[in-house]
Design a protein around this motif. Structure first.
Motif, PDB file in Angstrom:
ATOM      1  N   ASN A  76       0.806  -1.227   0.000  1.00 51.99           N
ATOM      2  CA  ASN A  76       0.000   0.000   0.000  1.00 51.99           C
ATOM      3  C   ASN A  76       0.843   1.283   0.000  1.00 51.99           C
ATOM      4  OD1 ASN A  76      -2.483  -1.388   0.069  1.00 51.99           O
ATOM      5  ND2 ASN A  76      -2.324  -1.664   2.292  1.00 51.99           N
ATOM      6  N   CYS A 123      -3.305   7.741   1.843  1.00 51.38           N
ATOM      7  CA  CYS A 123      -2.763   7.070   3.026  1.00 51.38           C
ATOM      8  C   CYS A 123      -3.747   7.106   4.190  1.00 51.38           C
ATOM      9  CB  CYS A 123      -1.446   7.724   3.454  1.00 51.38           C
ATOM     10  SG  CYS A 123      -0.062   7.381   2.350  1.00 51.38           S
ATOM     11  N   ASP A 126      -6.548   4.705   3.470  1.00 46.42           N
ATOM     12  CA  ASP A 126      -6.103   3.325   3.696  1.00 46.42           C
ATOM     13  C   ASP A 126      -6.077   2.993   5.179  1.00 46.42           C
ATOM     14  OD1 ASP A 126      -5.806   2.937   1.007  1.00 46.42           O
ATOM     15  OD2 ASP A 126      -3.619   3.156   0.988  1.00 46.42           O
TER      16      ASP A 126
END
Length: 547
Positions: A76, A123, A126
């Motif tokens: 990720n 970010c 996520d």
């Protein structure tokens, strides 16, 4: 808090990127740098960045290859590629490993800001998604765990839903079937013995790990073994399916001589294990569980380290019932002799009787707690009546006695009961000694006066005791208590001092001196005198005459 890694092999460009923007304004609190692809991979493993800014062309491992490798363990991470080559080939490769952005050198500030804002936003999304997924997963796991605990508890208590029994067994991964021969074990840490004290979760892990190490055993089916942590009763429950009914004795041997010894050796902990009766069929598990609880309760009360199995407890109970009459008679014996020892203030005899009584109780191991409480209560009651009859003004003692008696009925094991008894009798002895102290001291002073007055006569503890209206045993005890010497030793030393005085101040023969101090046997007198002073009486007399 976000972390970023800058990978650039040109030092000036690397330092320029480091100061290019105020990274903290984007929520990036940690910024690290690397000088090539190899160092970039190592730094990524160490700091696990959320964002990477990297050049394509570098010595060693190039930026695209480095990015591909990092993506394998940080899928990720948001990677921003910087390139001085306006070539679609590089952009295409960057897209293939899902680079977040591809910027051409020289980097435009507005483009970099846009890329960083987008990357940090992704970010955060996520992270929020990960938190939500973790939360949902934990809720599912917790719900499953709670439901499994409830089902196993119902199964052990005999209240599980019979219509859905096999459906639940399958759902909760318990592989028992109705024809299985099942044994339930209850496990607790034995805390009375010195060792490492651990929490329930630690105990669960140790028990599980050591059971798994013996999963190739031929006498129980490991795949059908289940573990259950009973947090309320602070115990572990293990369900075992035997491969064959004849394997029960082998299982007991295995637990006693391998399993328990191994755990003691490796973890410095001792266990108490109660093993229930063997049953056939899942519907009878509760019978095995209840008998296992009775077995471990028996083991806990009598402080039995290791294994206690229900059939053994049952056999013990039958043997005890056959000797019940002798047991009751022995109780009366201890009761009467303890009162007799107290009446004579024979402290050592009281301790000896208590020692004998608890050795006797541990030998028979009565399983009926109510019966045992009444048995011991009768002894305490006899003693308390004796104390009360000595001095009616014992309200304070009786209040303390009544308070402690209530707690005695709920003591957890025989060790605690034994400690209670010793404390109780110590308090009784102290109470009696306090009441008798002044009276006994006066008696001893009277006896000393009688010795001073009649040491030259043939007196003894028995004759003096008769004169002060006490038993020789009782008088001997209080005399030693106040003088530190027995009656006979005190009388002998007193006579020797008188003899020494007579030999030093007169010309009397040794035989006459012996007569005057109450020892008509001259040979015996000489022996005692020499043992006392290290010199024969005749030699002592001559030494005095020589001056």
């Amino acid at each position: 808090m976000l972390r970023m890694l800058i990978v650039e092999d040109e030092r000036l460009e690397r330092e320029g990127l480091l100061d290019f923007l105020d990274w903290s304004s984007f929520g990036i609190d940690v910024v690290e740098t690397a000088c090539d692809g190899i160092e970039g991979i190592e730094s990524a493993k160490k700091i696990r960045p959320d964002i990477i800014i990297t050049d394509i062309k570098m010595s060693g491992i190039e930026g695209l290859e480095m990015s591909r490798r990092i993506k394998e363990f940080l899928p990720n991470v948001k990677i921003i590629i910087l390139s001085g080559y306006n070539d679609f080939k590089f952009a295409k490769e960057a897209i293939n490993f899902r680079a977040y952005s591809y910027l051409l050198k020289p980097v435009d500030e507005a483009e970099m800001i846009e890329a960083i804002r987008g990357a940090t936003s992704e970010c955060v999304k996520d992270y929020e998604k990960s938190v939500e997924e973790s939360k949902n997963r934990l809720q599912i796991e917790e719900s499953y765990s709670v439901a499994r605990i409830k089902f196993i508890n119902d199964l052990l208590e005999g209240s599980a839903d019979e219509d859905k029994l096999y459906e639940y067994l399958k759902y909760f991964h318990i592989n028992l079937i109705n024809d299985d021969k099942i044994i339930i074990m209850v496990i607790k840490q034995y805390v009375e013995e010195a060792g490492t004290l651990i929490y329930m979760d630690e105990l669960l892990g140790i028990v599980k790990e050591n059971i798994e190490d013996f999963k190739d055993s031929k006498y129980f089916n490991f795949d059908k073994t289940f573990l259950f942590k009973d947090q309320i009763k602070k115990q572990l429950v293990v369900g075992i399916a035997l491969n064959d009914e004849d394997d029960f004795d082998t299982l007991l041997y295995f637990i006693s001589n391998k399993y328990l010894q191994r755990i003691k050796r490796d973890y410095n902990i001792s266990l108490q294990i109660g093993i229930g009766s063997k049953v056939e069929g899942i519907e009878n598990i509760s019978q095995s569980y209840k008998s296992a609880c009775e077995a471990i309760k028996f083991g806990e009360f009598w402080s039995i380290t290791g294994l206690t199995y229900y059939e053994g407890v049952e056999n013990h109970v039958k043997q005890f019932e056959q000797k019940l009459c002798d047991f009751v008679i022995k109780g009366n014996y201890f009761s009467k002799n303890l009162v007799s020892a107290l009446s004579a203030s024979e402290e050592e005899k009281v301790k000896g009787l208590l020692k004998d009584m608890f050795e006797y109780l541990n030998q028979f191991k009565c399983n009926d707690r109510d019966f045992l409480n009444n048995y011991l209560y009768n002894i305490i009651n006899e003693v308390s009546l004796f104390v009360y009859n000595i001095n009616k003004r014992t309200e304070e003692f009786m209040e303390d006695y009544n308070d402690s008696l209530r707690s005695f009925m709920n003591l957890r094991n025989m060790k605690a009961i034994e400690e209670y008894f010793h404390g109780f009798f110590e308090s009784v002895l102290a109470f009696l000694n306090e009441r008798r102290g002044s009276k006994d001291e006066l008696i001893v002073k009277k006896v000393i006066k009688l010795i001073d007055k009649r040491y030259m006569e043939c007196i003894s503890l028995k004759t003096i005791a008769a004169e002060v209206y006490l038993s020789p045993n009782y008088l001997g005890n209080i005399f030693k208590k106040f003088t530190g010497k027995t009656f006979n030793v005190y009388l002998c030393e007193y006579r020797m001092e008188k003899a020494k005085l007579l030999l030093s101040k007169s010309n009397k023969k040794v035989s006459n001196v012996a007569q005057e101090v109450g020892i008509p046997n001259t040979s015996y007198f000489c022996m005692v005198f020499k043992n006392t002073f290290g010199i024969a009486p005749g030699e002592f007399h001559e030494m005095v005459l020589r001056g």
